[in-house]
Write a protein that holds these residues in place. Structure first.
Motif, PDB file in Angstrom:
ATOM      1  N   VAL A  48      -1.741  12.995  13.860  1.00 20.81           N
ATOM      2  CA  VAL A  48      -1.929  13.189  12.502  1.00 20.81           C
ATOM      3  C   VAL A  48      -3.411  13.505  12.106  1.00 20.81           C
ATOM      4  N   ALA A  49      -4.470  12.765  12.785  1.00 20.24           N
ATOM      5  CA  ALA A  49      -5.822  12.846  12.621  1.00 20.24           C
ATOM      6  C   ALA A  49      -6.622  12.381  13.597  1.00 20.24           C
ATOM      7  N   THR A  57     -13.668  16.409  12.963  1.00 20.95           N
ATOM      8  CA  THR A  57     -12.409  15.804  12.594  1.00 20.95           C
ATOM      9  C   THR A  57     -11.324  16.849  13.149  1.00 20.95           C
ATOM     10  N   SER A  58     -10.197  16.408  13.078  1.00 21.62           N
ATOM     11  CA  SER A  58      -8.968  17.464  13.302  1.00 21.62           C
ATOM     12  C   SER A  58      -7.738  16.901  12.492  1.00 21.62           C
ATOM     13  N   TYR A  59      -6.837  17.754  11.912  1.00 22.12           N
ATOM     14  CA  TYR A  59      -5.603  17.031  11.117  1.00 22.12           C
ATOM     15  C   TYR A  59      -4.601  18.060  11.531  1.00 22.12           C
ATOM     16  N   LYS A  64      -3.266  18.051   6.273  1.00 16.43           N
ATOM     17  CA  LYS A  64      -4.636  18.449   5.861  1.00 16.43           C
ATOM     18  C   LYS A  64      -4.673  18.710   4.229  1.00 16.43           C
ATOM     19  N   PHE A  67      -4.933  13.818   3.847  1.00 15.06           N
ATOM     20  CA  PHE A  67      -5.414  12.490   4.555  1.00 15.06           C
ATOM     21  C   PHE A  67      -6.740  12.980   4.979  1.00 15.06           C
ATOM     22  N   THR A  68      -7.592  11.667   4.827  1.00 15.43           N
ATOM     23  CA  THR A  68      -8.928  11.928   5.416  1.00 15.43           C
ATOM     24  C   THR A  68      -9.053  10.765   6.699  1.00 15.43           C
ATOM     25  N   ILE A  69      -9.836  10.969   7.682  1.00 18.55           N
ATOM     26  CA  ILE A  69      -9.764  10.259   8.809  1.00 18.55           C
ATOM     27  C   ILE A  69     -11.607   9.893   8.788  1.00 18.55           C
ATOM     28  N   LEU A  80      -7.612   5.642   7.827  1.00 22.22           N
ATOM     29  CA  LEU A  80      -6.896   6.708   7.502  1.00 22.22           C
ATOM     30  C   LEU A  80      -6.664   6.730   5.789  1.00 22.22           C
TER      31      LEU A  80
END
Length: 126
Positions: A48-49, A57-59, A64, A67-69, A80
């Motif tokens: 997911v992230a 970061t990668s999503y 995308k 969501f924010t990690i 998350l």
């Protein structure tokens, strides 16, 4: 050995928000990739992230923009933030940590991780 403990899951309606947390303890290397996976009934576990040691970061494409990690190194906690949740986001969410490459948008496979939490359930109703 790393111990990971997730929390923050729950049931929300579509369009709602949840924030998942993952507290890490034990031997945690600053160069670890930390990330979130999810697995719905009958589905494979999917990334997911992710966030690397340099805060890149990668999503997954499906999350995308929603969501924010993030991580708080002082608290050894990974977060998350999930906004605009959709029914298809319903799954068990797992926190993972390991020596995996996850920079520049790359999504590592679950097999790259050996340290997992027990998971927290997210259910989104329409």
């Amino acid at each position: 050995q790393v111990q990971l403990a997730e929390s923050g899951g729950g049931s929300v309606q579509a369009g709602g928000s949840l924030r998942l947390s993952c507290v890490a303890s034990g031997t945690i290397y600053s160069a670890y990739c930390m990330g979130w996976f999810r697995q719905g009934p009958g589905n494979e576990r999917e990334g997911v992230a992710f966030i690397d040691s340099g805060t890149s970061t990668s999503y997954a494409a499906s999350v995308k923009g929603r969501f924010t990690i993030s991580q708080d190194n002082a608290k050894n906690t990974l977060y998350l933030q999930m906004n605009d949740l959709k029914p298809e986001d319903s799954a068990m969410y797992y926190c993972a940590a390991d020596w995996a490459y996850c920079s520049g948008g790359y999504l590592p496979a679950p097999t790259m991780f050996h340290n997992w939490g027990q998971g927290t359930q997210v259910t989104v109703s329409s």
